[in-house]
Design a protein around this motif. Sequence first.
Motif, PDB file in Angstrom:
ATOM      1  N   ALA A   7       0.741  -0.965  -0.094  1.00 38.85           N
ATOM      2  CA  ALA A   7       0.044   0.040  -0.031  1.00 38.85           C
ATOM      3  C   ALA A   7       0.963   1.224  -0.103  1.00 38.85           C
ATOM      4  O   ALA A   7       0.431   2.360  -0.598  1.00 38.85           O
ATOM      5  N   ALA A   8       2.080   1.254   0.695  1.00 34.62           N
ATOM      6  CA  ALA A   8       2.796   2.236   0.911  1.00 34.62           C
ATOM      7  C   ALA A   8       3.419   2.635  -0.469  1.00 34.62           C
ATOM      8  O   ALA A   8       4.056   3.815  -0.964  1.00 34.62           O
ATOM      9  N   VAL A   9       3.911   1.644  -1.416  1.00 33.10           N
ATOM     10  CA  VAL A   9       4.735   1.917  -2.570  1.00 33.10           C
ATOM     11  C   VAL A   9       4.205   1.770  -3.838  1.00 33.10           C
ATOM     12  O   VAL A   9       4.819   1.972  -4.850  1.00 33.10           O
ATOM     13  N   SER A  10       2.985   1.139  -3.860  1.00 36.36           N
ATOM     14  CA  SER A  10       2.237   0.993  -5.160  1.00 36.36           C
ATOM     15  C   SER A  10       1.723   2.393  -5.852  1.00 36.36           C
ATOM     16  O   SER A  10       1.188   3.403  -5.100  1.00 36.36           O
ATOM     17  N   ALA A  11       1.927   2.525  -7.053  1.00 35.94           N
ATOM     18  CA  ALA A  11       1.435   3.929  -7.597  1.00 35.94           C
ATOM     19  C   ALA A  11      -0.037   3.512  -8.005  1.00 35.94           C
ATOM     20  O   ALA A  11      -0.688   4.671  -8.451  1.00 35.94           O
ATOM     21  N   SER A  12      -0.530   2.461  -8.004  1.00 36.09           N
ATOM     22  CA  SER A  12      -2.036   2.132  -8.367  1.00 36.09           C
ATOM     23  C   SER A  12      -3.002   2.196  -7.440  1.00 36.09           C
ATOM     24  O   SER A  12      -2.735   1.741  -6.137  1.00 36.09           O
ATOM     25  N   VAL A  13      -3.946   3.232  -7.522  1.00 35.76           N
ATOM     26  CA  VAL A  13      -4.701   3.560  -6.542  1.00 35.76           C
ATOM     27  C   VAL A  13      -5.792   2.360  -6.188  1.00 35.76           C
ATOM     28  O   VAL A  13      -5.962   2.026  -4.937  1.00 35.76           O
ATOM     29  N   VAL A  14      -5.717   1.439  -7.091  1.00 35.66           N
ATOM     30  CA  VAL A  14      -6.783   0.073  -6.733  1.00 35.66           C
ATOM     31  C   VAL A  14      -5.792  -0.608  -5.818  1.00 35.66           C
ATOM     32  O   VAL A  14      -6.425  -1.087  -4.773  1.00 35.66           O
ATOM     33  N   VAL A  15      -4.552  -0.960  -6.245  1.00 38.83           N
ATOM     34  CA  VAL A  15      -3.787  -1.814  -5.294  1.00 38.83           C
ATOM     35  C   VAL A  15      -3.623  -1.105  -3.986  1.00 38.83           C
ATOM     36  O   VAL A  15      -3.782  -2.267  -2.979  1.00 38.83           O
ATOM     37  N   ARG A  16      -3.422   0.060  -3.804  1.00 41.44           N
ATOM     38  CA  ARG A  16      -3.211   0.803  -2.703  1.00 41.44           C
ATOM     39  C   ARG A  16      -4.493   0.717  -1.781  1.00 41.44           C
ATOM     40  O   ARG A  16      -4.462   0.162  -0.448  1.00 41.44           O
TER      41      ARG A  16
END
Length: 120
Positions: free
Chosen positions: A98-107
């Motif tokens: 959640a902290a490193v992903s650029a994807s809003v969905v993945v976060r």
Amino acid sequence: SHTTSQSTLTLMVYVLKAGTGLYIWLAAGGIVHTDAFALGGARPVYFARFFQWSLGVPDLVLVSNLLFLGNLPMHVSLRRGLPSLVASSSFVWAGWLAAVSASVVVRGLSMFLCMLGATF
């Protein structure tokens, strides 16, 4: 009263914390990602810290489980506690994602998983 295994597990947490801190200090942070969406601006996310938490949190869960499981042999305690150990480590890695992903969905999905873990 504490058993030798509980004391050893607790000592392992402190050795892991010291080793991780030393690594971060000597390696100038080690592997560092950036959380570009953090409130207040971008912030560093230290991979070593999450690695330490992914081992340390389950270790502490095991120590607390041993207090409730009484004088059962360690292999029985490990078998009974394995689901909570795997879950706690998974929640830590979900937090890292959640902290490193650029994807809003993945976060969002990772944060949901972390919050779900906090309810159990």
